[in-house]
Design an enzyme around this catalytic site. Structure first.
Site, PDB file in Angstrom:
ATOM      1  N   ASP A 209       0.880  -1.286  -0.205  1.00  0.00           N
ATOM      2  CA  ASP A 209      -0.176  -0.058   0.058  1.00  0.00           C
ATOM      3  C   ASP A 209       0.770   1.337   0.009  1.00  0.00           C
ATOM      4  O   ASP A 209       0.694   2.127  -0.576  1.00  0.00           O
ATOM      5  CB  ASP A 209      -0.810   0.009   1.230  1.00  0.00           C
ATOM      6  CG  ASP A 209      -2.058   1.058   0.922  1.00  0.00           C
ATOM      7  OD1 ASP A 209      -2.422   1.523   0.162  1.00  0.00           O
ATOM      8  OD2 ASP A 209      -2.441   1.589   2.306  1.00  0.00           O
TER       9      ASP A 209
ATOM     10  N   LYS B 278       1.086 -15.514  -3.059  1.00  0.00           N
ATOM     11  CA  LYS B 278       1.425 -16.582  -3.828  1.00  0.00           C
ATOM     12  C   LYS B 278       2.500 -17.593  -3.036  1.00  0.00           C
ATOM     13  O   LYS B 278       2.445 -18.599  -3.451  1.00  0.00           O
ATOM     14  CB  LYS B 278       2.263 -16.090  -5.133  1.00  0.00           C
ATOM     15  CG  LYS B 278       1.434 -15.061  -6.202  1.00  0.00           C
ATOM     16  CD  LYS B 278       0.466 -15.935  -6.773  1.00  0.00           C
ATOM     17  CE  LYS B 278      -0.251 -15.271  -7.963  1.00  0.00           C
ATOM     18  NZ  LYS B 278      -1.217 -15.885  -8.919  1.00  0.00           N
TER      19      LYS B 278
ATOM     20  N   ARG C 217     -10.892  10.630 -11.857  1.00  0.00           N
ATOM     21  CA  ARG C 217     -10.236  10.803 -10.538  1.00  0.00           C
ATOM     22  C   ARG C 217      -9.565   9.508 -10.234  1.00  0.00           C
ATOM     23  O   ARG C 217      -8.490   9.535  -9.312  1.00  0.00           O
ATOM     24  CB  ARG C 217     -11.044  11.263  -9.409  1.00  0.00           C
ATOM     25  CG  ARG C 217     -11.665  12.634  -9.498  1.00  0.00           C
ATOM     26  CD  ARG C 217     -12.447  13.189  -8.350  1.00  0.00           C
ATOM     27  NE  ARG C 217     -11.901  12.672  -7.123  1.00  0.00           N
ATOM     28  CZ  ARG C 217     -12.372  12.107  -6.153  1.00  0.00           C
ATOM     29  NH1 ARG C 217     -13.641  11.622  -6.082  1.00  0.00           N
ATOM     30  NH2 ARG C 217     -11.720  12.023  -4.740  1.00  0.00           N
ATOM     31  N   LYS C 218      -9.762   8.294 -10.660  1.00  0.00           N
ATOM     32  CA  LYS C 218      -9.371   7.117 -10.514  1.00  0.00           C
ATOM     33  C   LYS C 218      -7.929   6.895 -11.088  1.00  0.00           C
ATOM     34  O   LYS C 218      -7.552   7.218 -12.200  1.00  0.00           O
ATOM     35  CB  LYS C 218     -10.073   5.913 -10.935  1.00  0.00           C
ATOM     36  CG  LYS C 218     -11.318   5.895 -10.145  1.00  0.00           C
ATOM     37  CD  LYS C 218     -12.316   4.555 -10.648  1.00  0.00           C
ATOM     38  CE  LYS C 218     -13.420   4.746 -10.018  1.00  0.00           C
ATOM     39  NZ  LYS C 218     -14.440   3.535 -10.558  1.00  0.00           N
TER      40      LYS C 218
END
Length: 151
Positions: free
Chosen positions: A78, A102, A123-124
């Site tokens: 993140d 994984k 906006r994404k």
């Protein structure tokens, strides 16, 4: 290394009030002692449109014995997404993030994360990330995210 300049922090603080900009952290620090928790550095390469993070998890980030806890790896993913989204498109809010684990990562090994912007929609800002061993032979996790630009 200073990753965000004071003016950039002030811009973010307008959307997300921070009482003391000087004390704001972009990453959790759970101990004053080095090498026990999150040890990382992020490089943004504008010409290649990617961020590379080198992360060496300490023993406080253990899940199963000797293995990096998934949430610790997710936090670094993140954070790497944030740096990529911010420096490429001034997007600062995580909308969604999906991680597919994984393979287990080994504590104290170096994990290489590479994040890229894969698209934009209004906006994404749409991103992808791969976390792998430093020699790039083992994939620990693949992730995707949508970040939002401020209005």
């Amino acid at each position: 290394m200073q990753l965000l300049k004071e003016a950039e922090l002030a811009r973010i603080a307008k959307a997300v009030p921070v009482q003391m900009i000087e004390d704001a952290r972009l990453f959790l620090q759970i101990t004053e002692m080095e090498t026990l928790g999150f040890e990382y550095v992020i490089f943004h390469n504008d010409s290649e449109k990617k961020c590379i993070c080198l992360f060496q998890p300490g023993p406080l980030l253990e899940g199963l014995p000797g293995i990096i806890h998934g949430s610790a790896l997710g936090t670094v993913i993140d954070t790497t997404f944030f740096m990529m989204a911010y420096y490429s498109a001034r997007a600062v809010f995580t909308g969604t993030m999906t991680i597919t684990f994984k393979s287990p990562g080994i504590l104290s090994s170096v994990v290489r994360l590479e994040a890229k912007v894969t698209g934009t929609e209004g906006r994404k800002v749409i991103l992808s990330c791969e976390a792998q061993s430093s020699d790039r032979t083992i994939i620990f996790a693949e992730a995707s995210a949508i970040f939002f630009r401020m209005r």
